[in-house]
Design an enzyme around this catalytic site. Structure first.
Site, PDB file in Angstrom:
ATOM      1  N   LYS A  88      23.807  45.633  33.899  1.00  0.00           N
ATOM      2  CA  LYS A  88      24.925  44.709  33.708  1.00  0.00           C
ATOM      3  C   LYS A  88      24.353  43.304  33.631  1.00  0.00           C
ATOM      4  O   LYS A  88      23.674  42.829  34.533  1.00  0.00           O
ATOM      5  CB  LYS A  88      25.926  44.825  34.853  1.00  0.00           C
ATOM      6  CG  LYS A  88      27.163  43.929  34.640  1.00  0.00           C
ATOM      7  CD  LYS A  88      26.979  42.570  35.308  1.00  0.00           C
ATOM      8  CE  LYS A  88      28.229  41.697  35.110  1.00  0.00           C
ATOM      9  NZ  LYS A  88      28.162  40.456  35.923  1.00  0.00           N
ATOM     10  N   GLY A  91      25.965  36.191  34.832  1.00  0.00           N
ATOM     11  CA  GLY A  91      25.479  35.096  35.661  1.00  0.00           C
ATOM     12  C   GLY A  91      24.632  34.100  34.898  1.00  0.00           C
ATOM     13  O   GLY A  91      24.786  33.903  33.684  1.00  0.00           O
ATOM     14  N   ASP A 243      30.918  44.659  35.857  1.00  0.00           N
ATOM     15  CA  ASP A 243      30.247  45.463  36.887  1.00  0.00           C
ATOM     16  C   ASP A 243      30.851  46.860  36.934  1.00  0.00           C
ATOM     17  O   ASP A 243      30.138  47.870  37.003  1.00  0.00           O
ATOM     18  CB  ASP A 243      30.390  44.807  38.261  1.00  0.00           C
ATOM     19  CG  ASP A 243      29.633  43.499  38.385  1.00  0.00           C
ATOM     20  OD1 ASP A 243      28.623  43.341  37.686  1.00  0.00           O
ATOM     21  OD2 ASP A 243      30.062  42.645  39.175  1.00  0.00           O
ATOM     22  N   LYS A 302      30.745  44.067  43.998  1.00  0.00           N
ATOM     23  CA  LYS A 302      29.490  44.544  43.412  1.00  0.00           C
ATOM     24  C   LYS A 302      28.924  45.700  44.227  1.00  0.00           C
ATOM     25  O   LYS A 302      28.464  46.710  43.674  1.00  0.00           O
ATOM     26  CB  LYS A 302      28.476  43.399  43.324  1.00  0.00           C
ATOM     27  CG  LYS A 302      28.881  42.294  42.372  1.00  0.00           C
ATOM     28  CD  LYS A 302      27.829  41.206  42.285  1.00  0.00           C
ATOM     29  CE  LYS A 302      28.281  40.061  41.398  1.00  0.00           C
ATOM     30  NZ  LYS A 302      28.542  40.490  40.002  1.00  0.00           N
TER      31      LYS A 302
END
Length: 344
Positions: A88, A91, A243, A302
């Protein structure tokens, strides 16, 4: 929990078909994105265990040093060769050109040595930028984007039309061949609204996964790049947390490893101490950390995503520091890793 369906893949995508050529192109050894790290960064960015051969004093590694690094990578290549790895991507690694190039080169290198990487992405910063240009306010509740019909249209255009195709182009330019998909394609994902959809709008979760469209692509050496949007049974599009999509795909494919790139070092024993990184922990241990309040905020979904994927058969799940150059290689090709690995 999502259900998994499977249809027989079309013959035109069969790995035995002569119409499909090898999608991995020869890599240019002079490509700057694939150079070995200079000597003065070796102790921070090592590919695997410490080399027995001392690194050269100049900024250009000697042939012996290069070969030693490659030799030390062999056990990791043998361990993961032929295994599916779901990554994934999000960020800081999505917004920094240097980190983006690092992730792309890592994916291409992993594919070249026989791993089967699949990339799942969101695109929050790009979505926010386009909403701002259109004078549409971005609203969040409990960390999830409130998505009305207009926002959903922007989300689809940005994720599928811009972010996805940009990543595909970068991977192709780096020497592999990527295929861009979303949850809509081949009914890869079927969505359903989240329980509090009356407050969040068109925010969804994964109801069903059908990986039939992915398997022939992966078997033929392509790198699938998947945008985290999908439709429900009636065709209504939904924005789904990336996620969650990565975790459900990893489970449906029986992946060896799920890797979530984040903007933190991993799971910390003490949230205020970056030096308290938990390198490895099992499901029971991480659940205990949640109960004790040591894992909180945005890390909880997460961790829960990792737990769900492990419960469905994924071997290991890692939350790693995407701010670190070549964090994927550190995680897969070293004992040290690049964050926290959760095991069953």
């Amino acid at each position: 929990m999502a259900t998994v369906t499977s249809n027989t893949p079309p013959k035109s995508f069969s790995s035995s078909s002569s119409s499909i050529s090898n999608p991995l192109k020869p890599l240019n050894p002079k490509s700057p994105s694939l150079r070995f790290p200079p000597r003065n960064n070796h102790h921070h960015h090592r590919l695997s265990i410490n080399a027995a051969v001392s690194p050269p004093s100049s900024d250009t590694p000697s042939p012996d040093y290069r070969f030693e690094i490659l030799s030390e990578s062999l056990p990791f290549i043998q361990k993961f060769r032929g295994k599916t790895i779901v990554v994934k991507y999000g960020g800081a690694a999505m917004t920094s050109p240097e980190l983006k190039a690092s992730v792309v080169s890592d994916l291409v290198l992993l594919a070249c040595v026989g791993l089967r990487p699949i990339l799942v992405h969101g695109g929050g910063p790009d979505i926010n930028r386009y909403l701002k240009q259109l004078n549409i306010p971005a609203e969040f509740r409990d960390g999830l984007r409130v998505t009305d019909a207009t926002t959903m249209e922007i989300v689809s255009m940005v994720l599928v039309g811009k972010v996805n195709k940009n990543l595909v182009s970068l991977i192709n330019a780096a020497g592999a061949t990527a295929v861009g998909l979303s949850g809509h394609d081949g009914r890869l994902l079927t969505a359903r609204p989240v329980p509090n959809s009356d407050q969040l709008g068109f925010v969804g979760e994964v109801a069903r996964v059908d990986p039939s469209v992915l398997r022939p692509l992966v078997d033929s050496g392509y790198i699938p790049v998947i945008a985290s949007v999908a439709a429900d049974e009636a065709g209504q599009a939904y924005n789904i947390n990336a996620d969650t999509v990565a975790g459900e795909l990893a489970a449906a494919l029986g992946a060896e490893k799920l890797i979530l790139l984040t903007d933190v070092a991993g799971i910390l024993e003490d949230k205020e101490d970056v030096g308290s990184l938990v390198k490895e922990i099992d499901i029971k241990g991480v659940k205990r950390m949640i109960e004790d309040g040591k894992v909180g905020g945005g890390m909880i979904p997460k961790v829960k995503c990792c737990i769900r994927s492990l419960a469905q058969g994924v071997k290991t799940a890692s939350i790693i520091d995407g701010r670190r150059q070549h964090s994927l290689l550190h995680e897969i090709m070293s004992d040290e890793g690049a964050g926290t690995m959760i095991t069953g």
